[in-house]
Motif scaffolding. Sequence first.
Motif, mmCIF file in Angstrom:
data_model
loop_
_atom_site.group_PDB
_atom_site.id
_atom_site.type_symbol
_atom_site.label_atom_id
_atom_site.label_comp_id
_atom_site.label_asym_id
_atom_site.label_seq_id
_atom_site.Cartn_x
_atom_site.Cartn_y
_atom_site.Cartn_z
ATOM 1 N N PRO A 99 0.800 -1.230 0.000
ATOM 2 C CA PRO A 99 0.000 0.000 0.000
ATOM 3 C C PRO A 99 0.834 1.282 0.000
ATOM 4 C CG PRO A 99 -0.063 -1.062 2.154
ATOM 5 C CD PRO A 99 0.586 -2.036 1.212
ATOM 6 N N ILE A 100 2.092 1.189 0.372
ATOM 7 C CA ILE A 100 2.949 2.384 0.371
ATOM 8 C C ILE A 100 3.459 2.700 -1.035
ATOM 9 C CG2 ILE A 100 5.083 3.374 1.319
ATOM 10 C CD1 ILE A 100 2.775 3.013 3.342
ATOM 11 N N TRP A 101 3.607 1.679 -1.867
ATOM 12 C CA TRP A 101 4.234 1.862 -3.178
ATOM 13 C C TRP A 101 3.495 2.844 -4.080
ATOM 14 C CZ3 TRP A 101 8.477 2.220 -5.457
ATOM 15 C CH2 TRP A 101 8.644 2.022 -6.837
ATOM 16 N N ASN A 105 5.317 6.096 -5.536
ATOM 17 C CA ASN A 105 5.708 6.061 -6.945
ATOM 18 C C ASN A 105 4.760 6.804 -7.872
ATOM 19 O OD1 ASN A 105 7.739 4.989 -8.751
ATOM 20 N ND2 ASN A 105 6.111 3.731 -9.621
ATOM 21 N N SER A 106 3.474 6.809 -7.539
ATOM 22 C CA SER A 106 2.478 7.402 -8.440
ATOM 23 C C SER A 106 1.925 8.717 -7.929
ATOM 24 C CB SER A 106 1.325 6.418 -8.666
ATOM 25 O OG SER A 106 1.804 5.188 -9.169
ATOM 26 N N THR A 107 1.473 8.723 -6.671
ATOM 27 C CA THR A 107 0.835 9.927 -6.134
ATOM 28 C C THR A 107 1.847 11.040 -5.891
ATOM 29 O OG1 THR A 107 -0.836 8.538 -5.066
ATOM 30 C CG2 THR A 107 -0.651 10.817 -4.317
ATOM 31 N N LEU A 108 2.870 10.745 -5.103
ATOM 32 C CA LEU A 108 3.864 11.776 -4.759
ATOM 33 C C LEU A 108 5.031 11.814 -5.743
ATOM 34 C CD1 LEU A 108 4.002 11.302 -0.876
ATOM 35 C CD2 LEU A 108 2.709 12.990 -2.174
ATOM 36 N N VAL A 236 5.292 10.955 2.759
ATOM 37 C CA VAL A 236 4.163 10.003 2.710
ATOM 38 C C VAL A 236 3.255 10.230 3.917
ATOM 39 C CG1 VAL A 236 3.516 7.566 2.817
ATOM 40 C CG2 VAL A 236 5.457 8.277 1.407
ATOM 41 N N VAL A 237 3.851 10.421 5.088
ATOM 42 C CA VAL A 237 3.066 10.646 6.303
ATOM 43 C C VAL A 237 2.349 11.992 6.218
ATOM 44 C CG1 VAL A 237 3.120 10.717 8.822
ATOM 45 C CG2 VAL A 237 4.741 9.264 7.591
ATOM 46 N N TYR A 238 3.031 13.019 5.731
ATOM 47 C CA TYR A 238 2.402 14.336 5.566
ATOM 48 C C TYR A 238 1.237 14.248 4.579
ATOM 49 C CZ TYR A 238 5.947 16.808 8.282
ATOM 50 O OH TYR A 238 6.741 17.267 9.305
ATOM 51 N N HIS A 239 1.410 13.449 3.533
ATOM 52 C CA HIS A 239 0.344 13.277 2.548
ATOM 53 C C HIS A 239 -0.896 12.663 3.197
ATOM 54 C CE1 HIS A 239 -1.808 11.967 -1.046
ATOM 55 N NE2 HIS A 239 -1.759 10.723 -0.603
ATOM 56 N N LEU A 240 -0.706 11.632 4.014
ATOM 57 C CA LEU A 240 -1.834 10.993 4.694
ATOM 58 C C LEU A 240 -2.477 11.946 5.695
ATOM 59 C CD1 LEU A 240 -0.230 7.482 5.320
ATOM 60 C CD2 LEU A 240 -2.002 8.029 3.644
ATOM 61 N N ALA A 241 -1.635 12.679 6.425
ATOM 62 C CA ALA A 241 -2.156 13.625 7.419
ATOM 63 C C ALA A 241 -2.982 14.723 6.749
ATOM 64 C CB ALA A 241 -1.007 14.230 8.216
ATOM 65 N N GLY A 242 -2.518 15.157 5.576
ATOM 66 C CA GLY A 242 -3.201 16.238 4.872
ATOM 67 C C GLY A 242 -4.578 15.869 4.352
ATOM 68 N N GLN A 243 -4.895 14.584 4.398
ATOM 69 C CA GLN A 243 -6.219 14.160 3.937
ATOM 70 C C GLN A 243 -7.299 14.361 4.994
ATOM 71 O OE1 GLN A 243 -6.170 10.303 2.011
ATOM 72 N NE2 GLN A 243 -4.168 10.696 1.111
ATOM 73 N N TYR A 244 -6.881 14.658 6.242
ATOM 74 C CA TYR A 244 -7.909 14.925 7.264
ATOM 75 C C TYR A 244 -7.531 16.043 8.232
ATOM 76 C CZ TYR A 244 -5.142 12.049 10.534
ATOM 77 O OH TYR A 244 -4.145 11.524 11.328
ATOM 78 N N LEU A 245 -6.286 16.512 8.180
ATOM 79 C CA LEU A 245 -5.877 17.649 9.000
ATOM 80 C C LEU A 245 -5.726 18.881 8.113
ATOM 81 C CD1 LEU A 245 -3.144 15.942 11.236
ATOM 82 C CD2 LEU A 245 -5.510 16.461 11.869
ATOM 83 N N LYS A 246 -6.153 20.039 8.614
ATOM 84 C CA LYS A 246 -6.089 21.279 7.838
ATOM 85 C C LYS A 246 -4.641 21.670 7.572
ATOM 86 C CE LYS A 246 -10.355 23.267 9.759
ATOM 87 N NZ LYS A 246 -10.528 22.436 10.973
ATOM 88 N N THR A 247 -4.381 22.140 6.355
ATOM 89 C CA THR A 247 -3.050 22.596 5.973
ATOM 90 C C THR A 247 -3.151 23.973 5.328
ATOM 91 O OG1 THR A 247 -3.208 21.555 3.792
ATOM 92 C CG2 THR A 247 -2.243 20.229 5.557
ATOM 93 N N ASP A 248 -2.009 24.673 5.269
ATOM 94 C CA ASP A 248 -1.991 25.943 4.551
ATOM 95 C C ASP A 248 -1.616 25.694 3.092
ATOM 96 O OD1 ASP A 248 0.768 25.560 4.432
ATOM 97 O OD2 ASP A 248 1.210 26.963 6.046
ATOM 98 N N LYS A 249 -1.462 26.769 2.328
ATOM 99 C CA LYS A 249 -1.207 26.629 0.897
ATOM 100 C C LYS A 249 0.121 25.929 0.613
ATOM 101 C CE LYS A 249 -3.989 30.633 -0.452
ATOM 102 N NZ LYS A 249 -3.968 31.999 -1.064
ATOM 103 N N SER A 250 1.039 26.017 1.566
ATOM 104 C CA SER A 250 2.348 25.370 1.377
ATOM 105 C C SER A 250 2.341 23.908 1.808
ATOM 106 C CB SER A 250 3.419 26.131 2.168
ATOM 107 O OG SER A 250 3.485 27.472 1.752
ATOM 108 N N GLY A 251 1.201 23.451 2.329
ATOM 109 C CA GLY A 251 1.115 22.065 2.765
ATOM 110 C C GLY A 251 1.486 21.846 4.219
ATOM 111 N N ASN A 252 1.802 22.939 4.933
ATOM 112 C CA ASN A 252 2.122 22.813 6.355
ATOM 113 C C ASN A 252 0.841 22.572 7.146
ATOM 114 O OD1 ASN A 252 4.938 23.527 5.996
ATOM 115 N ND2 ASN A 252 4.217 25.613 5.632
ATOM 116 N N ILE A 253 0.908 21.655 8.105
ATOM 117 C CA ILE A 253 -0.276 21.327 8.893
ATOM 118 C C ILE A 253 -0.545 22.447 9.889
ATOM 119 C CG2 ILE A 253 -1.296 19.682 10.509
ATOM 120 C CD1 ILE A 253 0.518 17.549 9.192
ATOM 121 N N THR A 254 -1.742 22.999 9.823
ATOM 122 C CA THR A 254 -2.145 24.090 10.724
ATOM 123 C C THR A 254 -3.276 23.668 11.643
ATOM 124 O OG1 THR A 254 -3.666 24.909 9.022
ATOM 125 C CG2 THR A 254 -1.445 25.850 9.051
#
Length: 499
Positions: A99-101, A105-108, A236-254
């Motif tokens: 599931p990580i591949w 390889n494709s998403t990020l 990869v972890v930031y990508h998963l977190a960003g699917q339910y935690l609010k982020t700013d335009k730069s992708g930083n979790i806010t």
Amino acid sequence: MNKPRTAIALVLALAVAVAQQHACSLASAAAGPRVIVVGAGMSGISAGKRLSEAGITDLLILEATDHIGGRMHKQNFAGINVEVGANWVEGVNGEKMNPIWPIVNSTLKLRNFRSDFDYLAQNVYKEDGGVYDEAYVQKRIERSDEVEDSGEKLSATLHPSGRDDLSILSMQRLNNHQPNGPSSPVDMVLDYFKYDYEFAEPPRVTSLQSTVPLATFSDFGDDVYFVADQRGYESVVYHLAGQYLKTDKSGNITDPRLQLNKVVREISYSRSGVTVKTEDSSVYQADYVIVSASVGVLQTDLIQFKPQLPTWKILAIYEFDMAVYTKIFVKFPKKFWPEGKGREFFLYASGRRGYYGVWQEFEKQYPGANVLLVTVTDDESRRIEQQSDNQTKAEIVEVLRSMFPGEDVPDATDILVPRWWSNRFYKGTFSNWPIGVNRYEYDQLRAPVGRVYFTGEHTSEHYNGYVHGAYLAGIDSADILINCAQKKLCKYQVQGKYD
């Protein structure tokens, strides 16, 4: 002799189930319970995502460090970002999809490189310099593979409960590696590469039944891909977190539901809820808590549980192993090592097992960086963590000058020595399944205690020690909580020890 132990096991199993049922019978009927997640590594973030998808969004994630990702962490070294922790996607190109591949390889589209170990026979260096004869090393590799194949056949005959398990070393002895397993310098380094380089502990402590064959490769394929992207594998972890935690335009979790630099020191639990206290004297209350701290941390007194965890739980935690796998990066003013096809990995056949044995050069991954990676584990890791970086640098340069006596090997200009074992927030790098721990203890390791749930790569039944194991464990543990909180299915079944 087994009857009293079996009876005790059944009583413990019943106690777990009853405790869970009792706790959940008193749970609020509200649709959205409050859940605290301790730790924002892969498992904690994965668990939070699963809870959110189930409608449980009243979350609070408390992370001890100043970043998410845990043991997936990049660090700048000599002008490039390198991975001090997890580095590979292990298990690719098989029948099932790791599931990580696809995320990598494709998403990020993280830069990654297939690791090719097919040329090792050409790259085993003598203690006094030069390489061993390729044909000789190849024969030793083939002998090692034959022994492993025999071990795989033996493993398949053992009782599924794990009651007849033996160590990999015991299996080697059965196959005429008497009395101490592989003992010549070449056999030792090949053995180290096959087992310690994967599990971070030697064959004498590693379970045969739980590691041979290894489910990661049986399920997902034999290929491994080295992630070498300046964004870091942690993205990869930031990508998963960003699917339910609010982020700013730069992708930083806010999102205020993620709190960094919050060191959890106490977890109090009762039939009505949980209270979590942090080192800065903050106090948080919730209906449930999911603890994603490493098994190494759980083996220390960093987090105090009140009341103390039951004996069956403590024993399960203490019986599992937290291994130490240390990737030491060294920079030189110039290259003196061979490059080109088949030269990425090379071995140093020391008479001292595990002494700076496995090397990797980065011609493709970090061109022009003049950086080597040498991997040590277990006792060598702990020894090196307790000495100065200058001492380690001197040892490494001495080894390289022995390996390449005809080359002008300069002093290293920089070194990076991660200290996972000394770090109170990790106490090692990943879990290893030791001899003597069977499926019963594993079930207890993952089992909830009242309103306290547990996750982490060490709770992954088939993939402990791996990134995908951490990811899947977060989902599994969240599902156990969801079943109780939303469906009132709170009974967690721990089978009898010899069932």
